[in-house]
Design a protein around this motif. Sequence first.
Motif, mmCIF file in Angstrom:
data_model
loop_
_atom_site.group_PDB
_atom_site.id
_atom_site.type_symbol
_atom_site.label_atom_id
_atom_site.label_comp_id
_atom_site.label_asym_id
_atom_site.label_seq_id
_atom_site.Cartn_x
_atom_site.Cartn_y
_atom_site.Cartn_z
ATOM 1 N N THR A 194 8.426 20.983 -4.296
ATOM 2 C CA THR A 194 7.229 21.789 -4.568
ATOM 3 C C THR A 194 7.563 22.919 -5.532
ATOM 4 O O THR A 194 6.808 23.196 -6.470
ATOM 5 C CB THR A 194 6.681 22.365 -3.253
ATOM 6 N N TRP A 195 8.702 23.548 -5.328
ATOM 7 C CA TRP A 195 9.104 24.647 -6.200
ATOM 8 C C TRP A 195 9.488 24.146 -7.585
ATOM 9 O O TRP A 195 9.291 24.844 -8.587
ATOM 10 C CB TRP A 195 10.244 25.437 -5.571
ATOM 11 N N ILE A 196 10.036 22.936 -7.669
ATOM 12 C CA ILE A 196 10.376 22.365 -8.976
ATOM 13 C C ILE A 196 9.107 22.114 -9.782
ATOM 14 O O ILE A 196 9.027 22.450 -10.964
ATOM 15 C CB ILE A 196 11.193 21.072 -8.806
ATOM 16 N N VAL A 197 8.097 21.537 -9.142
ATOM 17 C CA VAL A 197 6.832 21.261 -9.832
ATOM 18 C C VAL A 197 6.160 22.566 -10.246
ATOM 19 O O VAL A 197 5.673 22.698 -11.371
ATOM 20 C CB VAL A 197 5.908 20.400 -8.947
ATOM 21 N N VAL B 226 6.496 27.026 -16.608
ATOM 22 C CA VAL B 226 7.076 26.934 -17.952
ATOM 23 C C VAL B 226 6.034 26.420 -18.941
ATOM 24 O O VAL B 226 5.918 26.945 -20.060
ATOM 25 C CB VAL B 226 8.333 26.036 -17.932
ATOM 26 N N ILE B 227 5.266 25.418 -18.542
ATOM 27 C CA ILE B 227 4.191 24.924 -19.404
ATOM 28 C C ILE B 227 3.169 26.032 -19.650
ATOM 29 O O ILE B 227 2.660 26.181 -20.759
ATOM 30 C CB ILE B 227 3.534 23.670 -18.802
ATOM 31 N N GLY B 228 2.880 26.842 -18.632
ATOM 32 C CA GLY B 228 1.948 27.959 -18.801
ATOM 33 C C GLY B 228 2.447 28.985 -19.799
ATOM 34 O O GLY B 228 1.669 29.506 -20.607
ATOM 35 N N VAL B 229 3.734 29.285 -19.768
ATOM 36 C CA VAL B 229 4.302 30.227 -20.744
ATOM 37 C C VAL B 229 4.191 29.643 -22.148
ATOM 38 O O VAL B 229 3.856 30.364 -23.104
ATOM 39 C CB VAL B 229 5.767 30.557 -20.373
ATOM 40 N N LEU B 230 4.436 28.349 -22.295
ATOM 41 C CA LEU B 230 4.279 27.710 -23.600
ATOM 42 C C LEU B 230 2.818 27.726 -24.054
ATOM 43 O O LEU B 230 2.539 27.912 -25.247
ATOM 44 C CB LEU B 230 4.805 26.280 -23.555
ATOM 45 N N VAL B 231 1.893 27.559 -23.125
ATOM 46 C CA VAL B 231 0.466 27.641 -23.470
ATOM 47 C C VAL B 231 0.135 29.038 -23.977
ATOM 48 O O VAL B 231 -0.599 29.196 -24.958
ATOM 49 C CB VAL B 231 -0.418 27.253 -22.260
#
Length: 155
Positions: free
Chosen positions: A123-126, A132-137
């Motif tokens: 759960t923590w990995i996901v 990380v995807i949010g920071v890239l967004v």
Amino acid sequence: MKILRFVLVLAVIAYVGWLAWPVLGPMVQGGMSDFAAGGFDLTSAQTLLWVGAIALYLIAALMLGSGNPKAAVAYFLGFIADAVLRLALDSRGGGGAASDAMAERSIEATTMAAPAAGGIDPTWIVLGALLVIGVLVVLVSRRRRRARTPGQLAV
């Protein structure tokens, strides 16, 4: 940056499809899902969080694809709904009511990756990958100001 934005849009849409698979899967295979047949309680908190996360992630992907800088806001609202749902289901140990079955699918799929994760809770990995995807967004959706050369009027 346009290629990274395109890849992020595809990643978010793929995650939305994966998250919505309990409803879409039976419909694609020619049947009717329990959700469409009315087998789920649409007023339960888990179902509302699940549908809200799907809708917000989809809105964020569409906004990011069009270059709207508010895509990060929609993405992180969807992330918060998804994180609350995942952590609530993980702390309860999963199941129970029929309305939890939709959201449990994503929990079950991530627990299959547990042996390869080195003992870390999946759960923590996901959630970390989604963050990380949010920071890239955020980085991709920032507005770029046109640089003015010295002596040029601001029009």
